[in-house]
Design an enzyme around this catalytic site. Structure first.
Site, PDB file in Angstrom:
ATOM      1  N   LYS A 134       0.751  -1.434  -0.070  1.00  0.00           N
ATOM      2  CA  LYS A 134      -0.177   0.112   0.028  1.00  0.00           C
ATOM      3  C   LYS A 134       0.873   1.245   0.075  1.00  0.00           C
ATOM      4  CE  LYS A 134      -3.534  -2.116   2.975  1.00  0.00           C
ATOM      5  NZ  LYS A 134      -4.773  -1.743   2.262  1.00  0.00           N
ATOM      6  N   ARG A 150      -9.884 -11.600   2.621  1.00  0.00           N
ATOM      7  CA  ARG A 150     -10.939 -12.669   2.058  1.00  0.00           C
ATOM      8  C   ARG A 150     -10.198 -14.053   2.199  1.00  0.00           C
ATOM      9  NH1 ARG A 150     -11.695  -9.519  -3.336  1.00  0.00           N
ATOM     10  NH2 ARG A 150     -11.266  -7.909  -1.758  1.00  0.00           N
TER      11      ARG A 150
END
Length: 464
Positions: free
Chosen positions: A241, A315
């Protein structure tokens, strides 16, 4: 815990200063009935009965001293929050209004996260006396404690809240209620929860990944599972990120905080269910052993997953956790996760996205959220978008193609790991208060927690 137990009590006529809630319309009526001194006092205090405003009326021959506080027509849970933060230490009597709503904000206004402050300011204890029964008070207090638990866990920086510390937080709650905690790590994690292990393997040894489970309740009660994403810090992995996006990533375990807080409520209020809490706890770090884009992982379910993006790691750990939660065949699964930026783009920071594979369950959650002023918004599990998760070399890709419907494709990915025919709800929540408001400091926040609790109470106390 037990932060607020002494701050809310049944009104038995104890000495206390009076608090009278009034709406703006009710205040206009009071103006018409009272003398010029009353109108002058209101004018000097800039009081018009708007929510959050307050006015101190000194004692006179006709009545004792009292405090007027402006409230909204429906009584917002935050209407008393500003007042509670302004008053001096002492006891106060709430004369009217919706106790369950108003008392919640009163309590949360007296919660502070000052663990890292060297100048701990003195905190005044403002006790609210209410015309209510003890069971209702216990419920309000438990909801406030659960909300504070979410805030404290999310606000704690990652240096002090890694997978091991998250495990300790679960164990501390379990001790209160004699619940059973088991933790899977090391080679056993590699074998049984391979995607949890893969996401967390780049972290330092003292921040090693693990799967934390808590079990509580009587065997004859209906089994439910609560699952929470416990990514204690998310660098993005090799798809790292930018620094601006990484700044708040201590909150990426906000789903686990919500799941633990909901479990606390279930146990504290002795809900007649058999609880199974599942938290995959990891740090998504960068090292020579980090999971790579293009890798193929084999999940606990046996489904193969191509890694399209290492920053779609939440996820992956939830998939193994949902598979585990599904295996005992619970009648209901609820998961919480700070899963996608797409949900925030669609709904903003304060409104969690709800996905559910059962219309009745979705309706119950939405209705509960409205009743307790903890709103949510249902988004569709639009099956046509499963094509966006196709992989040419594996069963599924963890990152949707095309850059659209990110919250939906993430939820569809999770649905692939929920047992067939099981009722399931997924909260994609932000877990962060972006702008400080009365009773809601900037920082960790609980969204969807009380909606889920109200739904569970309605479902199981009614049937229990």
């Amino acid at each position: 815990m037990r932060l607020f137990k002494s701050l809310l009590a049944v009104d038995k006529g104890q000495p206390a200063q009076e608090i009278t809630p009034v709406t703006s319309d009710e205040f206009e009526t009071l103006l018409a009935k009272n003398n010029a001194d009353f109108a002058l006092a209101a004018q000097l205090a800039h009081f018009s009965g708007q929510a959050g405003e307050s006015l101190l009326l000194p004692a006179n021959d006709k009545q004792p001293a009292q405090i007027l506080v402006g409230v909204s027509e429906e009584n917002s849970i935050w209407d008393l929050a500003k007042l509670a933060s302004l008053l001096s230490e002492g006891s106060y009597r709430l004369r009217s209004g919706n106790v369950e709503k108003l008392a919640f904000g009163w309590l949360l206004a007296q919660h502070y996260f000052d663990r890292y402050r060297s100048d701990h300011p003195a905190r005044a204890s403002r006790i609210l006396l209410v015309d209510s029964d003890q069971s209702a008070i216990d419920d309000i207090v438990a909801q406030a404690e659960a909300t504070a638990l979410v805030r404290d866990l999310v606000d704690t920086p990652a240096c002090d809240c890694g997978p091991a510390e998250l495990q300790k937080a679960v164990e501390e709650i379990a001790t209160i209620f004699q619940a059973i905690v088991t933790t899977t790590h090391g080679k056993e994690l590699d074998s049984n929860y391979p995607m949890v292990a893969a996401v967390g393997r780049a972290a330092a040894p003292h921040r090693a990944p693990r799967l934390i489970e808590l079990q509580w309740g009587r065997p004859e009660h209906p089994r439910i599972a609560i699952v929470g994403k416990g990514v204690c810090f998310d660098s993005g992995g090799l798809d790292i990120k930018p620094s601006s996006s990484m700044l708040l990533m201590k909150k990426d375990m906000g789903g686990a905080a919500h799941a633990l807080a909901l479990s606390y409520l279930i146990m504290a209020m002795k809900l007649p269910v058999r609880l199974h809490l599942v938290i995959p706890a990891v740090e998504n770090a960068v090292s020579g052993d980090a999971m790579r884009p293009g890798d193929i992982l084999t999940s606990r379910k046996g489904t193969t997953v191509e890694i399209g993006n290492t920053d779609a790691e939440g996820r992956l750990v939830l998939a193994d956790a949902l598979t585990k939660a599904s295996e005992p065949n619970p009648e209901l699964i609820i998961d919480f996760a700070t899963l996608t930026g797409a949900a925030r783009v669609a709904l903003g920071t304060d409104l969690p996205a709800l996905f559910a594979n059962d219309d009745e369950l979705a309706h119950q959650l939405a209705e509960s959220g409205n009743k307790v002023q903890d709103p949510l918004w249902r988004l569709p599990l639009w099956s046509d978008y499963l094509t966006l998760l196709k992989s040419s070399i594996a069963d599924i890709n963890n990152a949707g193609s095309g850059g659209m419907a990110g919250a939906i494709t993430a939820a569809l990915f999770l649905q692939e790991f929920v047992g067939d025919s099981l009722k399931w709800a997924h909260f994609d929540t932000f877990a962060w208060q972006a702008t400080a408001k009365a009773g809601r400091p900037k920082g960790g926040a609980a969204y969807g927690l009380r909606a889920a609790w109200h739904m569970l109470k309605s479902r199981y106390i009614q049937n229990g």
